[in-house]
Design an enzyme around this catalytic site. Structure first.
Site, short mmCIF file in Angstrom:
data_model
loop_
_atom_site.label_atom_id
_atom_site.label_comp_id
_atom_site.label_asym_id
_atom_site.label_seq_id
_atom_site.Cartn_x
_atom_site.Cartn_y
_atom_site.Cartn_z
N TYR A 182 42.91 40.12 33.89
CA TYR A 182 41.71 40.54 33.33
C TYR A 182 41.85 42.22 33.56
CZ TYR A 182 38.34 36.88 32.04
OH TYR A 182 37.74 36.00 31.49
N LYS A 237 51.25 31.75 42.55
CA LYS A 237 52.47 31.40 42.10
C LYS A 237 53.54 32.55 42.92
CE LYS A 237 55.59 29.88 38.93
NZ LYS A 237 55.77 28.63 39.10
N ASP A 261 41.96 30.37 35.09
CA ASP A 261 41.53 30.13 33.96
C ASP A 261 42.17 28.66 33.36
OD1 ASP A 261 40.66 30.76 31.45
OD2 ASP A 261 42.24 32.02 30.86
#
Ligand code: NAP
Length: 399
Positions: free
Chosen positions: A149, A215, A290
């Protein structure tokens, strides 16, 4: 007398007749928002009699604002949300044409609503692709301001991309010449405030665990640090009420404590499908969240019934998570489920859980009785669909 909700000593103080703001929304906003208000008012009255009542106050954004004021997002709108602390919105069109940013994203950014919260649980009777959809009951806290974002990108071959590639060479990092460049920033304070909110939620709602989804095996200093910062924060600020999964594995006592664990994002997707009941509150950076929010919503019947809220500590904006579905606008046809369930999150947020639970039961009964709008009727099969307003009446009659 109606009154403002205030924020004092880290807590909301909610009067019995609080003013709550709403943005009707574009497209199907005219159908779903009034239905939501009617159901919420009926549920609150049934639960509390004349003792409690929401004083709804409309604020403008989207096409309605443009028609009346010539602006899609009047300056006053975020200011009022900040002043009144709690608001709910229908979907808003992103105007097509140069120079327009999504109003949804703008509102989140202007108000620094750093957490996007999506509870995902199953309502009996909703068609689902899963064998046991009721096993999934998670609340996803997705970071709303950083990561992609706040991403910075330069196109392949641009002078900016080329000069970053040159700069990286001086740091002994080789990038294919002519590549596009993307940068995703993630900060300690940005990660910590999101994880703190998730842990506080888990503690106050008697949830069993908080899973940090990252991750970090690939992106060590962004996603990997999200995990590290999360564990450190849990130990530092919540050491007496949390325990790590590893410590439990080594014999530490976990009774009454929230277990802090982490999963790599790709594994998390598998886990939600294969062992959904082992997960509870999830805290994730922006992009993982998301993907995960929509994938989890699909497991319990899709986005049509998925609620959401964007929050910071002292301000909350709840919202329908689907779009404006313009082809159905004004037809009294679509499902008000998403904004309605978001309104239940809102009732819980202001401490009116009893009313939220009563309405949740009434929604569940309408669905079990197959009194549903076209979208659910089409999936259930052999069911005559109700209009939005008829679905609302069916829910109200179950209160
Ligand atoms: P959409 O409005 O969500 O609609 C896509 C399809 O989803 C609809 O055609 C309908 O499916 C189904 N649907 C959506 N809401 C429903 C409801 N309440 N009840 C039943 N079915 C529902 O997505 P879009 O067409 O991509 O976007 C339209 C506009 O919405 C765009 O301007 C976009 O920018 C905006 N948008 C706003 C938000 C937001 O405000 N948060 C979010 C997403 C998109 P069927 O056709 O199969 O019946």
């Amino acid at each position: 007398m109606s009154d403002k909700i205030i924020y004092k000593d880290g807590k909301l103080v909610v009067p019995d007749k609080p003013v709550i703001l709403y943005i009707e929304g574009d497209g199907i906003g005219v159908d779903i928002t009034p239905a939501m208000i009617e159901i919420i008012d009926a549920g609150v009255e049934k639960e509390y009699g004349q003792g409690r009542k929401i004083e709804w106050k409309e604020i403008l954004a989207g096409e309605k604002a443009f028609k009346q004021l010539g602006l899609y997002l009047p300056d006053e709108t975020p200011k009022l949300i900040e002043e009144y602390r709690v608001a709910i919105k229908g979907p808003l069109t992103t105007p097509i044409g140069g120079g327009f940013r999504s109003i949804n994203v703008t509102l989140r950014q202007v108000l620094d609503l750093y957490a996007c919260i999506r509870p995902v649980s199953y309502i009996k009777g909703v068609p689902s692709p899963m064998k046991e959809p009721e096993k999934l009951d998670v609340v996803i806290f997705r970071e709303n301001t950083e990561d992609v974002y706040a991403g910075i990108e330069f196109p392949a071959g641009s002078p900016e991309a080329n000069s970053i590639i040159e700069l990286l060479k001086t740091m002994k990092k080789n990038v294919t010449p002519g590549a596009s460049i993307g940068i995703k920033p993630m900060s300690k304070q940005g990660s910590e405030r999101l994880i703190r909110m998730a842990i506080r939620y888990a503690i106050s709602h008697n949830r069993k665990s908080v899973t940090l989804v990252h991750k970090g095996n690939i992106m060590k200093y962004t996603e990997g640090y999200f995990k590290t910062w999360g564990y450190e924060l849990a130990a530092r600020e919540f050491g007496d009420v949390t325990v790590t999964e590893d410590a439990v594995g080594e014999g530490a006592r976990s009774e009454g404590k929230v277990i802090i664990k982490d999963r790599i994002a790709d594994s998390m997707f598998q886990q939600l499908l294969l062992r959904p009941d082992e997960y509870d509150v999830l805290a994730t950076p922006n992009l993982n969240g998301d993907y995960l929010s929509d994938a989890a919503a699909a497991q319990v019947g899709g986005l049509g019934m998925a609620p959401g809220g964007n929050l910071r500590d002292d301000v909350a904006l709840f919202e329908a998570t689907h779009g404006t579905a313009p082809k159905y606008a004004g037809q009294d046809k679509v499902n008000p489920g998403s904004i309605l369930l978001s309104a239940l999150m809102m009732l819980e947020h202001i401490g009116w859980e009893e009313a939220a639970n009563r309405i949740k039961y009434a929604i569940g009964k309408a669905i079990l009785d197959k009194k549903v709008t076209y979208d659910l009727a089409r999936q259930i099969g052999n069911v005559e669909p109700l209009k939005t307003s008829e679905f609302a009446k069916a829910i109200i009659s179950n209160l």
